[in-house]
Every structure is written in structure tokens, then in C-alpha cells.
Design a protein around this motif. Structure first.
Motif, PDB file in Angstrom:
ATOM      1  N   THR A  38       0.781  -0.946   0.036  1.00 32.53           N
ATOM      2  CA  THR A  38       0.096  -0.489   0.320  1.00 32.53           C
ATOM      3  C   THR A  38       1.114   1.223  -0.253  1.00 32.53           C
ATOM      4  OG1 THR A  38       0.022   0.153   2.026  1.00 32.53           O
ATOM      5  CG2 THR A  38      -1.796  -1.400   1.324  1.00 32.53           C
ATOM      6  N   GLU A  39       0.131   2.383  -0.368  1.00 33.12           N
ATOM      7  CA  GLU A  39       0.660   3.807  -0.120  1.00 33.12           C
ATOM      8  C   GLU A  39       1.055   4.343   1.648  1.00 33.12           C
ATOM      9  OE1 GLU A  39      -0.125   6.545  -3.661  1.00 33.12           O
ATOM     10  OE2 GLU A  39      -1.676   5.390  -3.087  1.00 33.12           O
ATOM     11  N   ASN A  40      -0.657   3.823   2.156  1.00 36.89           N
ATOM     12  CA  ASN A  40      -0.023   3.970   3.598  1.00 36.89           C
ATOM     13  C   ASN A  40      -1.076   3.160   3.904  1.00 36.89           C
ATOM     14  OD1 ASN A  40      -1.205   5.436   6.416  1.00 36.89           O
ATOM     15  ND2 ASN A  40      -0.582   7.366   5.096  1.00 36.89           N
ATOM     16  N   ALA A  41      -0.162   2.046   5.006  1.00 40.15           N
ATOM     17  CA  ALA A  41      -1.001   0.807   5.115  1.00 40.15           C
ATOM     18  C   ALA A  41      -1.840   1.467   6.711  1.00 40.15           C
ATOM     19  CB  ALA A  41      -0.036  -0.362   6.042  1.00 40.15           C
ATOM     20  N   SER A  42      -2.253   2.045   7.683  1.00 43.56           N
ATOM     21  CA  SER A  42      -2.431   2.626   8.141  1.00 43.56           C
ATOM     22  C   SER A  42      -3.871   3.144   7.469  1.00 43.56           C
ATOM     23  CB  SER A  42      -2.012   3.493   9.765  1.00 43.56           C
ATOM     24  OG  SER A  42      -1.919   4.420   8.527  1.00 43.56           O
ATOM     25  N   ARG A  43      -3.797   3.847   6.708  1.00 42.08           N
ATOM     26  CA  ARG A  43      -5.113   4.150   6.222  1.00 42.08           C
ATOM     27  C   ARG A  43      -6.032   3.417   5.642  1.00 42.08           C
ATOM     28  NH1 ARG A  43      -7.686   8.452   4.669  1.00 42.08           N
ATOM     29  NH2 ARG A  43      -8.809   9.157   2.620  1.00 42.08           N
ATOM     30  N   ALA A  44      -4.682   2.173   4.491  1.00 39.65           N
ATOM     31  CA  ALA A  44      -5.570   1.305   3.747  1.00 39.65           C
ATOM     32  C   ALA A  44      -6.975   0.625   4.630  1.00 39.65           C
ATOM     33  CB  ALA A  44      -4.530   0.573   3.402  1.00 39.65           C
ATOM     34  N   ALA A  45      -6.032  -0.142   6.395  1.00 38.70           N
ATOM     35  CA  ALA A  45      -6.805  -0.820   7.483  1.00 38.70           C
ATOM     36  C   ALA A  45      -7.649  -0.135   8.023  1.00 38.70           C
ATOM     37  CB  ALA A  45      -5.306  -0.988   8.014  1.00 38.70           C
ATOM     38  N   GLN A  46      -7.797   1.545   8.071  1.00 40.68           N
ATOM     39  CA  GLN A  46      -9.383   2.033   8.375  1.00 40.68           C
ATOM     40  C   GLN A  46     -10.206   1.550   6.869  1.00 40.68           C
ATOM     41  OE1 GLN A  46      -8.160   6.468   8.804  1.00 40.68           O
ATOM     42  NE2 GLN A  46     -10.380   7.257  10.110  1.00 40.68           N
ATOM     43  N   TRP A  47      -9.696   1.989   5.828  1.00 42.46           N
ATOM     44  CA  TRP A  47     -10.915   1.967   5.195  1.00 42.46           C
ATOM     45  C   TRP A  47     -11.271   0.040   5.293  1.00 42.46           C
ATOM     46  CZ3 TRP A  47     -11.241  -1.447   0.743  1.00 42.46           C
ATOM     47  CH2 TRP A  47     -12.629  -2.081  -0.307  1.00 42.46           C
ATOM     48  N   TYR A  48     -10.310  -0.626   5.239  1.00 45.00           N
ATOM     49  CA  TYR A  48     -11.197  -2.640   5.493  1.00 45.00           C
ATOM     50  C   TYR A  48     -12.028  -2.493   6.919  1.00 45.00           C
ATOM     51  CZ  TYR A  48      -8.399  -4.213   1.467  1.00 45.00           C
ATOM     52  OH  TYR A  48      -8.035  -4.347   0.549  1.00 45.00           O
ATOM     53  N   SER A  49     -11.791  -2.196   7.743  1.00 39.96           N
ATOM     54  CA  SER A  49     -11.992  -1.918   8.972  1.00 39.96           C
ATOM     55  C   SER A  49     -13.406  -0.922   8.723  1.00 39.96           C
ATOM     56  CB  SER A  49     -11.555  -1.443   9.959  1.00 39.96           C
ATOM     57  OG  SER A  49     -10.650   0.336   9.733  1.00 39.96           O
ATOM     58  N   ASP A  50     -12.962   0.573   8.782  1.00 40.59           N
ATOM     59  CA  ASP A  50     -14.608   0.889   8.951  1.00 40.59           C
ATOM     60  C   ASP A  50     -16.027   1.122   7.575  1.00 40.59           C
ATOM     61  OD1 ASP A  50     -12.861   2.499  10.797  1.00 40.59           O
ATOM     62  OD2 ASP A  50     -13.204   4.686   9.627  1.00 40.59           O
ATOM     63  N   MET A  51     -15.518   0.500   6.145  1.00 45.78           N
ATOM     64  CA  MET A  51     -16.186  -0.409   5.333  1.00 45.78           C
ATOM     65  C   MET A  51     -16.621  -0.965   5.536  1.00 45.78           C
ATOM     66  SD  MET A  51     -15.737   3.230   3.544  1.00 45.78           S
ATOM     67  CE  MET A  51     -14.909   5.031   3.672  1.00 45.78           C
TER      68      MET A  51
END
Length: 523
Positions: A38-51
Motif C-alpha cells: 500500500t501507499e499508507n498501511a494505516s489508512r488502508a487498514a482504516q478503509w477495510y475496517s470502516d467500510m
């Protein structure tokens, strides 16, 4: 669009699957995770969890670097750079060695039947967030060695409404790389986003895959994702294979209840977890043999095999983003990794499902012609490094009691015996040639401290050069994952407490299927 495969072929490959790979398979608990660069692992993790309602395992956030990790991630590319007399950076290798200036950072998110690992290669010599600046130009799903993750939407959800809601929420959240394809041709991405809800997914009402709905999309870092919903015939055949394998998924579990993570995500949290990790091959039967004969997968029997898939709606759904991008750049579609599989093209897609304990590795072949004897579509990534954003790896979960290094050495030997000469693992130590003989202890070494204490991994290229890993979750990390799974209601064959087969959780569902010995080609 689907032509039936001769039943004798299914039985032939099933027999091979049963007769080979048992020893290695007995020490695997299916797929531990799909890794995404990813470009930003923590932001990607937020998408998978929030969405999508995944659980972000924040106590497993990690960063590391060092010579042994440099070798473990990139040894094949480092050796290739040496042979060419070039800097490994020119082959897409960030320097995560002791003397380098990059590190590996990552997060884990948990779904119903497995994890997704989100990694990035970021500069460690600055407080600014700077990710390794390598991008994949060819992003189409038909590119050789390209990978995708498929997510499983619940049976009772309106599939097109699910797609529409996920897209709307992603756009509102600022995830501009999340782009969905449509089954109808659109002149630009704006028109595609504003398309009718009815055109946002494909549902098959007849044929072997009746009851399957699917959609293609890009994730928060541009990674290739797919959505499946399976009812009617498709759900029946998938269920039959899970029962035969004694595989685990919450989709067939008695008395399943949603957790709070899914409820908070709303409609787009209504999922059963993961369906498959898809990878492209230039030899369908060679790849099927590798996963079954070497790793012990169970190939799904007739009729769950896609034969000669093509058509305008599939062309649009698979390639719309790339088609529009190629048009914008003035690039020929073929040069942009796009194979024409429209109705009158004369080209085809075929795929097979290789079932492990919790979900599938899907092997796909894009053929430049009407028969499988025709040439494989030549598009391929111009790199082999996992550091390119959007790339993926599949990680197999090795039994805690097994010797990880011995198992990987056994995989190498079994692959060579089966004629797969290029399947070699990276080593911890520097070597002169890929797969060079070393002591077993130099295949891998576990983490002994930090959030990853007890974790161990080995990187390997698969039969077509796809990224593969073998991992163990021992000690503190294993306990964290097991605890998270129990809290989330996730399933796995790795621990007795997470395996519904130990308490009859699938007895009611599987009672509708005949015993494996009684099954026939035509149900």
C-alpha cells in the motif's frame, strides 16, 4: 459463455490432488492472510475496517528492517540485479537492509475466515511519511502474475445496492483510488460513478454459475478487488466443496450472529469474509497441479470451473478503468495489459478454484485465442518485486507444531519433483544463486520481541512467479490472533477453539450433501 469441461478431466485432477501433497497439506491451516502493498498501511487498514467491517488489530502494528529481511523479501531481485550489474533499486527494491534507509511497516485486519496484511515500504530516515516511489503501470486483472482479493457479500443483501453504498462511502471518505467498473460501457469515470444502480454489478441467472453476482473494483491503494455474492446453484456447489474439505467459513455456520464491527459498518459490513485469492497463470493445468499436488489444495469439481468466459459485460466489468485510462493516455489497449474478451473477440478466460481450509486460490488464464492450446495473453508486470504499490502475496498458515524451515525445504523438493523448477524460497542469509543449499536455520528466523513476537515468515515465488509466503503464528502473536478471532467470531482450523468442526457447527448444513464417495459428476 460457459462450456462444460469433460468430467474425466475433473476426476483426473481430483485423483492427483488426493494422491500428492498430503504430508505438506497436513501441516497447513489454509491461508493465513493476503498481503497487499500500500501507499499508507494505516489508512488502508482504516478503509477495510470502516467500510467493510473488518477488525483492525492495532496491537499487531509493526515496523522492521535489517539485512535478513532484505534477503527474505527481495533475494531473487537482488541476485538478478547483481547478474545485470545494476542497483537493486532499478528493479523495484527498496533498501531495507541495516545500511539502507527504508523499513517495512504494516497492519493486520481480520475478516471472518482470515486476515489481510497491509504493508508499505517507507523511509525511516525522516519523520515525514514517504513511501517507496514505485508504481505498477499495468493494473489490469489479466496481466500475468497479477493478483486480486475476492470478498464474500452475504446472501440476503441487494448486491447492486451494496456496490453503490460502498462506492458512495469510499468517495465521501476521500479514498479517491477506490474505483468500480460497470457492466455497461461508459465514456469516462464520472459517468461510471453516476451509472444506474442496476448496472453496478453482474448477476448470472442461468448456467453453471447461476446465483453468482460479482463486481470488480480497485481498493484504497489501487489494489485489485472483487466482490462475490453466491446463492442458489453456486452456493450449493461451493457448500458441497467446503463440506468435503471440512473447510471453514461463517457463510455455512449454524447460529451465526453479526459482531459489532460489521454492525458499525452498516450495509457494507454485511459480508462472510474472504472467497479467494486470485492469480494469473500462463499454464492453467500446471498451476492447478502445483497447488494441488505440491500444497494439497482440493480442486473444486465440475461444474464449478469457468470455461471460455467472454462477453461484452465481462469485458466492461474486468477492464473499464484500464480501458478509459488507456484511451486518456493514447495507449493501445493491448499495450496497457488489456485482452479483448468482448463477445466477438475470439479470446477467452478460464479459471479453476483450488480450495484450502478457509478459502480458495483461484488460478486464471487469459488466452489470446479460442482454445486453451492458444498463446497466453502476453501482458505481464515488468518487475518481480513485491514493493510495487497494489501488488499482493498469498501467505499459507503453517501448523505451530511443524518445523517451518523443513516444510519450506519440502515444498521446494516436491515442486522440483513435479517439474516446477523455479519454485525456490528466499533465504535469511546472502547466497550466490536462488535456492542455494543452506542450513535449515537460514531459511527463516522468528521475531523474538515486539508486537510480532512469535511470528515467522518465508517468501517464495510460485509456479508462475506469483508472490507466496509461508508463515507461523507462535507465542504471543499466535495468542493475540486467536483472541481476536474469538472476539470477532472468526473461524480457522489453526486452533480448536476457532474450528466449528470440533463442535458440530457445520453438521446441519453439510447433512444435505452426499458422502464424498457417493458424489457424481452430474448432481
Amino acid at each position: 459463455m460457459f462450456r462444460l469441461m469433460l468430467c474425466v478431466s475433473s476426476l483426473f485432477f481430483l485423483a492427483l490432488s488426493l494422491s500428492h501433497g498430503r504430508e505438506i497439506a497436513s501441516n497447513l491451516h489454509g491461508i493465513a492472510f493476503a498481503a497487499v502493498t500500500t501507499e499508507n498501511a494505516s489508512r488502508a487498514a482504516q478503509w477495510y475496517s470502516d467500510m467493510l467491517g473488518a477488525k483492525h488489530l492495532t496491537d499487531l502494528s509493526f515496523s522492521f528492517y535489517g539485512d535478513e529481511h532484505y534477503n527474505r523479501f527481495f533475494q531473487k531481485e537482488i541476485l538478478q540485479a547483481r547478474s545485470l550489474g545494476v542497483d537493486p533499486d532499478t528493479l523495484g527494491v527498496p533498501d531495507i537492509s541495516d545500511a539502507g534507509n527504508y523499513e517495512v511497516r504494516g497492519e493486520f485486519v481480520l475478516f471472518d475466515n482470515g486476515l489481510v496484511q497491509l504493508i508499505e515500504f517507507a523511509r525511516r530516515d525522516t519523520p515525514e511519511h514517504i513511501t517507496y516511489p514505485k508504481y505498477i503501470r499495468l493494473t489490469g486483472p489479466g496481466v500475468l502474475r497479477a493478483a486480486q482479493i475476492c470478498l464474500w457479500v452475504k446472501d440476503d443483501v441487494d448486491f447492486n445496492q451494496f456496490v453503490d453504498e460502498l462506492e458512495r462511502k469510499s468517495v465521501a471518505g476521500g479514498y479517491d483510488k477506490v474505483i468500480f467498473n460497470r457492466k455497461v460501457e461508459e465514456p469516462n469515470e464520472e459517468a461510471a460513478r453516476n451509472a444506474s444502480v442496476a448496472d453496478k454489478g453482474i448477476t448470472l441467472d442461468s448456467g453453471n454459475f447461476a446465483g453468482l453476482s460479482f463486481a470488480y473494483m480497485k481498493g484504497p491503494s489501487g489494489e485489485q478487488l472483487e466482490l462475490y455474492k453466491m446463492v442458489n446453484e453456486t452456493r450449493y456447489y461451493f457448500g458441497k466443496e467446503y463440506c468435503k474439505r471440512k473447510g471453514v467459513t461463517t457463510a455455512f455456520l449454524k447460529n451465526y450472529r453479526d459482531n459489532d464491527y460489521k454492525k458499525r459498518a452498516g450495509l457494507t459490513g454485511q459480508m462472510w469474509g474472504l472467497v479467494q485469492f486470485g492469480t494469473r497463470t500462463d499454464d492453467m493445468y500446471g498451476s492447478v497441479n502445483f497447488y494441488s499436488n505440491v500444497l494439497g489444495s482440493q480442486m473444486m469439481e465440475y461444474p464449478m470451473q469457468a470455461i471460455d468466459l467472454h462477453g461484452d459485460i465481462f469485458m466492461n466489468m474486468l477492464y473499464q478503468k484500464e480501458t478509459l485510462e488507456a484511451k486518456r493516455l493514447g495507449v493501445l489497449p493491448r499495450d496497457f495489459g488489456i485482452l479483448d474478451v468482448s463477445t466477438d473477440s475470439g479470446n477467452r478466460i478460464d479459471y479453476r478454484f483450488n480450495l484450502f481450509d478457509n478459502y480458495h486460490v483461484e488460478t486464471l488464464r487469459y488466452t489470446d485465442g479460442t482454445t486453451l492450446s492458444g498463446p497466453s495473453f502476453p501482458g505481464h508486470y515488468n518487475h518481480t518485486s513485491l514493493a510495487y504499490i497494489g501488488d499482493m502475496a498469498v501467505a499459507f498458515h503453517v501448523n505451530d507444531q511443524a518445523d517451518l524451515n523443513q516444510l519450506v525445504a519440502d515444498v521446494e523438493r516436491r515442486a522440483e519433483d513435479q517439474g516446477f523448477q523455479g519454485v525456490k524460497a528466499n533465504r535469511v542469509v546472502d547466497v550466490h544463486t536462488l535456492g542455494e543449499h543452506v542450513d535449515l536455520e537460514d531459511y527463516s528466523r522468528p521475531f523474538t520481541s515486539g508486537n510480532l513476537e512469535g511470528y515467522n515468515y518465508v517468501h517464495m515465488k510460485g509456479r508462475t512467479g506469483e508472490h507466496m509466503m509461508f508463515v507461523q503464528f507462535r507465542g504471543a502473536m499466535g495468542e493475540k490472533i486467536k483472541k481476536a478471532m474469538l472476539e470477532y467470531g472468526a473461524v480457522s482450523t489453526a486452533w480448536r477453539e476457532t474450528n466449528p468442526w470440533t463442535y458440530g457447527g457445520y453438521d446441519e448444513f453439510c447433512s444435505k450433501y452426499p458422502a464424498p464417495g457417493a458424489q457424481t459428476c452430474n448432481p
